[in-house]
Scaffold this motif. Structure first.
Motif, PDB file in Angstrom:
ATOM      1  N   GLY A   7     -39.218  66.043   4.391  1.00 50.54           N
ATOM      2  CA  GLY A   7     -39.447  64.652   4.764  1.00 50.54           C
ATOM      3  C   GLY A   7     -40.022  63.927   3.566  1.00 50.54           C
ATOM      4  O   GLY A   7     -40.804  64.496   2.801  1.00 50.54           O
ATOM      5  N   ALA A  34     -35.849  63.842   7.127  1.00 49.20           N
ATOM      6  CA  ALA A  34     -36.433  62.580   7.580  1.00 49.20           C
ATOM      7  C   ALA A  34     -37.010  61.809   6.399  1.00 49.20           C
ATOM      8  O   ALA A  34     -37.422  62.392   5.401  1.00 49.20           O
ATOM      9  N   CYS A  36     -39.520  58.059   5.714  1.00 45.77           N
ATOM     10  CA  CYS A  36     -40.475  57.168   6.364  1.00 45.77           C
ATOM     11  C   CYS A  36     -40.838  56.043   5.407  1.00 45.77           C
ATOM     12  O   CYS A  36     -41.025  56.274   4.208  1.00 45.77           O
ATOM     13  N   LYS A  43     -34.756  50.304   6.676  1.00 46.54           N
ATOM     14  CA  LYS A  43     -34.057  51.164   7.631  1.00 46.54           C
ATOM     15  C   LYS A  43     -32.534  51.037   7.539  1.00 46.54           C
ATOM     16  O   LYS A  43     -31.849  52.069   7.482  1.00 46.54           O
ATOM     17  N   ALA A  47     -30.049  54.093   6.459  1.00 47.36           N
ATOM     18  CA  ALA A  47     -28.969  54.548   7.339  1.00 47.36           C
ATOM     19  C   ALA A  47     -27.632  54.564   6.600  1.00 47.36           C
ATOM     20  O   ALA A  47     -26.806  55.448   6.815  1.00 47.36           O
ATOM     21  N   VAL A  53     -29.957  61.059   8.623  1.00 42.99           N
ATOM     22  CA  VAL A  53     -31.352  61.366   8.309  1.00 42.99           C
ATOM     23  C   VAL A  53     -32.250  60.462   9.158  1.00 42.99           C
ATOM     24  O   VAL A  53     -32.071  59.244   9.180  1.00 42.99           O
ATOM     25  N   ALA A  54     -33.202  61.055   9.852  1.00 45.34           N
ATOM     26  CA  ALA A  54     -34.116  60.290  10.702  1.00 45.34           C
ATOM     27  C   ALA A  54     -34.969  59.348   9.863  1.00 45.34           C
ATOM     28  O   ALA A  54     -35.388  59.692   8.755  1.00 45.34           O
ATOM     29  N   PHE A  55     -35.239  58.163  10.397  1.00 48.73           N
ATOM     30  CA  PHE A  55     -36.086  57.168   9.734  1.00 48.73           C
ATOM     31  C   PHE A  55     -37.281  56.891  10.634  1.00 48.73           C
ATOM     32  O   PHE A  55     -37.128  56.592  11.814  1.00 48.73           O
ATOM     33  N   TYR A  56     -38.469  56.974  10.058  1.00 51.76           N
ATOM     34  CA  TYR A  56     -39.699  56.680  10.785  1.00 51.76           C
ATOM     35  C   TYR A  56     -40.430  55.535  10.095  1.00 51.76           C
ATOM     36  O   TYR A  56     -40.346  55.384   8.881  1.00 51.76           O
ATOM     37  N   ASP A  61     -45.566  59.759  12.695  1.00 51.03           N
ATOM     38  CA  ASP A  61     -44.367  60.151  13.444  1.00 51.03           C
ATOM     39  C   ASP A  61     -43.513  61.126  12.636  1.00 51.03           C
ATOM     40  O   ASP A  61     -42.985  62.093  13.184  1.00 51.03           O
ATOM     41  N   LEU A  62     -43.379  60.883  11.342  1.00 49.45           N
ATOM     42  CA  LEU A  62     -42.616  61.817  10.517  1.00 49.45           C
ATOM     43  C   LEU A  62     -43.279  63.191  10.518  1.00 49.45           C
ATOM     44  O   LEU A  62     -42.607  64.208  10.676  1.00 49.45           O
ATOM     45  N   SER A  65     -42.504  65.284  13.410  1.00 49.12           N
ATOM     46  CA  SER A  65     -41.101  65.655  13.570  1.00 49.12           C
ATOM     47  C   SER A  65     -40.871  67.071  13.041  1.00 49.12           C
ATOM     48  O   SER A  65     -41.810  67.768  12.649  1.00 49.12           O
TER      49      SER A  65
END
Length: 87
Positions: A7, A34, A36, A43, A47, A53-56, A61-62, A65
């Motif tokens: 992350g 991820a 952040c 964001k 994307a 890949v997850a975005f926080y 929150d990251l 994860s």
């Protein structure tokens, strides 16, 4: 070899460079899980450049994860707090 899920906290100039490098598979054994950034405007760009890949929007929150390792890439005065939270 086991893959480590990374992350990245902070995806400004330096963090986004690290993210792209890991995402592109340039570091064996790492996968970008991820990212952040408190700047919500990043964001859509994340994307686009890092699909899947997850975005926080906050590091808590990251850190909650499914990541094994983090890179802290934020302004220096914020490193201590985030590093302590990561530990």
């Amino acid at each position: 070899m086991e893959t480590i899920k990374l992350g990245i906290i902070g995806i400004g100039n330096v963090g986004s460079s690290h993210a792209q490098c890991i995402f592109d598979g340039k570091v064996e054994g790492l996968t970008l899980a991820a990212v952040c950034d408190i700047n919500k405007d990043l964001k859509p760009l994340a994307a686009q450049r890092l699909p899947g890949v997850a975005f926080y929007e906050n590091h808590h929150d990251l850190l909650s994860s499914d990541v094994d390792l983090v890179i802290v890439s934020v302004p220096h005065p914020l490193h201590t707090e985030i590093a302590i939270d990561a530990f």
